[in-house]
Design a protein around this motif. Structure first.
Motif, PDB file in Angstrom:
ATOM      1  N   VAL A  40       1.261  -1.314   0.441  1.00 52.95           N
ATOM      2  CA  VAL A  40      -0.186   0.051  -0.014  1.00 52.95           C
ATOM      3  C   VAL A  40       0.894   1.480   0.339  1.00 52.95           C
ATOM      4  N   LEU A  41       3.008   0.997   0.386  1.00 54.48           N
ATOM      5  CA  LEU A  41       2.530   2.205   0.105  1.00 54.48           C
ATOM      6  C   LEU A  41       3.495   2.692  -1.045  1.00 54.48           C
ATOM      7  N   LEU A  42       2.920   1.665  -2.197  1.00 58.89           N
ATOM      8  CA  LEU A  42       2.538   2.463  -3.830  1.00 58.89           C
ATOM      9  C   LEU A  42       2.074   3.275  -3.475  1.00 58.89           C
ATOM     10  N   ASP A  43       0.380   3.307  -3.316  1.00 55.80           N
ATOM     11  CA  ASP A  43      -0.519   3.949  -3.088  1.00 55.80           C
ATOM     12  C   ASP A  43      -0.319   5.270  -2.658  1.00 55.80           C
ATOM     13  N   TYR A  44       0.047   4.934  -0.955  1.00 54.67           N
ATOM     14  CA  TYR A  44      -0.291   6.297  -0.138  1.00 54.67           C
ATOM     15  C   TYR A  44       1.280   7.244  -0.245  1.00 54.67           C
ATOM     16  N   PHE A  45       2.311   5.990  -1.052  1.00 58.72           N
ATOM     17  CA  PHE A  45       3.509   6.766  -1.318  1.00 58.72           C
ATOM     18  C   PHE A  45       3.949   7.799  -2.289  1.00 58.72           C
ATOM     19  N   PHE A  46       3.089   7.366  -2.971  1.00 58.65           N
ATOM     20  CA  PHE A  46       3.714   7.969  -4.889  1.00 58.65           C
ATOM     21  C   PHE A  46       1.992   9.075  -5.305  1.00 58.65           C
ATOM     22  N   LEU A  47       1.227   7.953  -4.125  1.00 60.60           N
ATOM     23  CA  LEU A  47      -0.057   8.656  -4.952  1.00 60.60           C
ATOM     24  C   LEU A  47       0.064  10.897  -4.787  1.00 60.60           C
ATOM     25  N   PRO A  48       0.609  11.226  -4.202  1.00 55.98           N
ATOM     26  CA  PRO A  48       1.116  12.363  -4.681  1.00 55.98           C
ATOM     27  C   PRO A  48       1.802  12.603  -5.457  1.00 55.98           C
ATOM     28  N   MET A  49       2.612  11.844  -5.668  1.00 57.14           N
ATOM     29  CA  MET A  49       3.150  12.640  -7.529  1.00 57.14           C
ATOM     30  C   MET A  49       3.083  12.792  -8.547  1.00 57.14           C
ATOM     31  N   VAL A  50       1.283  11.363  -8.605  1.00 62.30           N
ATOM     32  CA  VAL A  50       0.656  11.202  -9.383  1.00 62.30           C
ATOM     33  C   VAL A  50      -0.349  12.675  -9.534  1.00 62.30           C
ATOM     34  N   ILE A  51      -0.801  13.122  -8.302  1.00 64.19           N
ATOM     35  CA  ILE A  51      -1.816  14.436  -8.093  1.00 64.19           C
ATOM     36  C   ILE A  51      -0.874  15.458  -8.551  1.00 64.19           C
ATOM     37  N   TRP A  52       0.898  15.291  -8.491  1.00 64.23           N
ATOM     38  CA  TRP A  52       1.391  16.831  -8.592  1.00 64.23           C
ATOM     39  C   TRP A  52       1.955  16.775  -9.994  1.00 64.23           C
ATOM     40  N   LEU A  53       1.617  15.328 -10.829  1.00 62.25           N
ATOM     41  CA  LEU A  53       1.802  15.001 -12.345  1.00 62.25           C
ATOM     42  C   LEU A  53       1.095  15.531 -13.431  1.00 62.25           C
ATOM     43  N   ILE A  54      -0.644  15.538 -12.102  1.00 61.05           N
ATOM     44  CA  ILE A  54      -1.980  16.010 -13.209  1.00 61.05           C
ATOM     45  C   ILE A  54      -1.926  17.136 -13.575  1.00 61.05           C
ATOM     46  N   GLY A  55      -1.699  18.163 -12.062  1.00 60.46           N
ATOM     47  CA  GLY A  55      -1.460  18.925 -12.388  1.00 60.46           C
ATOM     48  C   GLY A  55      -1.068  20.058 -12.631  1.00 60.46           C
ATOM     49  N   ALA A  56       0.121  19.424 -12.867  1.00 68.04           N
ATOM     50  CA  ALA A  56       1.612  20.221 -13.663  1.00 68.04           C
ATOM     51  C   ALA A  56       0.866  19.853 -15.429  1.00 68.04           C
ATOM     52  N   ALA A  57       0.568  18.780 -15.570  1.00 64.99           N
ATOM     53  CA  ALA A  57       0.417  18.556 -17.334  1.00 64.99           C
ATOM     54  C   ALA A  57      -0.389  19.583 -17.619  1.00 64.99           C
ATOM     55  N   TYR A  58      -1.634  19.629 -16.742  1.00 62.92           N
ATOM     56  CA  TYR A  58      -3.120  20.592 -16.938  1.00 62.92           C
ATOM     57  C   TYR A  58      -2.473  22.477 -16.954  1.00 62.92           C
ATOM     58  N   LEU A  59      -1.349  22.284 -16.214  1.00 67.31           N
ATOM     59  CA  LEU A  59      -0.220  23.792 -16.033  1.00 67.31           C
ATOM     60  C   LEU A  59      -0.324  24.028 -17.182  1.00 67.31           C
ATOM     61  N   ASN A  60       0.733  23.274 -17.718  1.00 63.71           N
ATOM     62  CA  ASN A  60       2.151  22.640 -18.344  1.00 63.71           C
ATOM     63  C   ASN A  60       1.469  23.495 -20.254  1.00 63.71           C
TER      64      ASN A  60
END
Length: 436
Positions: free
Chosen positions: A95-115
């Protein structure tokens, strides 16, 4: 000064539900809309409806286990207590794959739209900006983070309402019908494509389970947390299905210029440039709020594992005396977020879901294990969790090959670490005991 060994209750039902919804980020249904539409051949609402049904069975199991074991750790704690400490460790590791790396995915999606809106600004600038801001807010304390979430969620819901209404208006202007089964099922769709989409769509539901990580910071947790879990799943799921339905009506099919920012183009179509800008702001706010919640949840999971001693205790179990936050875990999640610079949205999302579905499956199995030992209501302690486990395994096997491969490699590393920790499985992993 004596080191703190527990978290302090600050949160009520409303704050916990808002935390869960912020973690889920209701606007995420639009942030990943193009990707799910491609996977389902244009039946996005069906994917979210299937995911919602699956998640409700699992949410019921989380509620039962949270009431039984009101300590931080979520799936890691429940499996450890109900099945076996070694299995619990491996579930926590997965579950660390979920909890640990999920913030990374969230920031990636936000950055993709801003870019997409500001192509002259490098993606890494947005990612680093998200990381620094959310890390500071979480270090300042859960009350500060919860307050920020309330304001950000209010704006996010406002954008959702405008997007929904403008989509329906556009359908009417174009001479279409507001009532149609096409968004749910048509000749080009199938159970296979909808299931594949549901496996991706389930990413949006990650949040109902995350509220369990706040159990030690919640008033009356045995009653509040189970209610918060179900409310978060139901409210979030209803928003996902309705919003996906309206969007599929206004843009039938699954063809886009850029699937990773498809909803932004749709927003400009239904509301012009001005609403496109407002939508972009709403999506960024959603990602920001979700990032705050995800980083907080991840740090609490690592805190629980550190407190037990299965992760380095001096680092992960440390709480700042004044701020009452696990600052090293929070900071580490921020550092890992930099990996977002090397991944795309589709791969990273399915990668995260491996850990989530593994945890969901074993939480359901934990309820069944309690039933075997203690008996109880057959429907809620045997039938429902069995259905939840079967559906979660089904969704897990529908992830793409890369996600499954990376997930199994991560799990293999966990097995090796556990072998070292337990002297080749001869002893139980260390555990911290609590007074009831």
């Amino acid at each position: 000064m004596k080191q703190r060994t527990g978290l302090t209750p600050h949160l009520g039902l409303r704050s916990v539900v808002l935390f869960g919804l912020a973690y889920m980020a209701p606007l995420i249904v639009l942030g990943t809309y193009g990707i799910v539409a491609e996977s389902t051949n244009g039946t996005v609402p069906s994917a979210y409806l299937l995911a919602l049904v699956a998640m409700l069975f699992t949410a019921a199991s989380y509620g039962l286990m949270a009431a039984r074991y009101p300590v931080a750790g979520s799936a890691y704690t429940y499996v450890r207590k109900a099945i076996d400490s070694r299995v619990g460790f491996l579930v926590g590791w997965a579950v660390l794959l979920d909890y640990f790396f999920l913030p990374m995915v969230i920031w990636l999606i936000g950055a993709a739209y801003l870019n997409a809106q500001f192509p002259s600004v490098p993606t890494w600038v947005w990612v680093v900006g998200f990381i620094l801001t959310t890390t500071v807010l979480n270090i300042l304390g859960i009350k500060v983070a919860a307050g920020a979430n309330f304001v950000l969620m209010a704006f996010q819901i406002l954008v959702i309402v405008f997007f929904f209404v403008l989509s329906l208006r556009q359908v009417v202007v174009d001479g279409g019908s507001l009532l149609s089964t096409t968004p749910f099922l048509h000749e080009g769709s199938s159970l296979t494509t909808i299931s594949a989409g549901a496996a991706l769509a389930a990413y949006a539901f990650l949040g109902f389970d995350a509220v369990t990580t706040l159990i030690e910071e919640t008033h009356e947790p045995r009653k509040t947390i189970p209610r918060a879990i179900l409310l978060t799943a139901l409210i979030g799921g209803a928003i996902f299905v309705l919003l996906a339905y309206a969007t599929q009506l206004v843009h039938p099919g699954s063809t886009f210029d850029d699937s990773s920012s498809a909803a932004f183009e749709i927003a400009k179509t239904i509301g012009g440039t001005l609403f496109g800008a407002v939508f972009l702001a709403g999506l960024v706010v959603a990602q920001f709020a979700s990032g705050i919640a995800a980083q907080a949840g991840a740090s609490r999971l690592m805190y629980a594992m550190g407190r037990d001693g299965v992760l380095p205790k001096r680092v992960f179990a440390y709480l700042h005396q004044r701020l009452e936050t696990p600052i090293f875990g929070i900071a580490l999640v921020g550092v890992v977020g930099l990996v977002a610079l090397t991944l795309d949205v589709s791969t990273s999302t399915s990668f995260i879901n491996f850990g989530a579905f593994t945890a969901f499956t074993f939480v359901n199995l934990s309820v069944i294990a309690l039933y075997v030992r203690e008996r109880g209501p057959v429907l809620t302690r045997l039938v429902f969790p069995a259905i939840g486990a079967v559906v979660d395994i089904w969704l897990l096997t529908n992830l793409d090959g890369i996600a499954l491969t990376l997930g199994l490699i991560w799990l293999g590393i966990g097995v090796v670490y556990l072998a070292v920790l337990t002297r080749v499985f001869r002893t139980a992993p260390p555990e911290m005991t609590f007074e009831d």
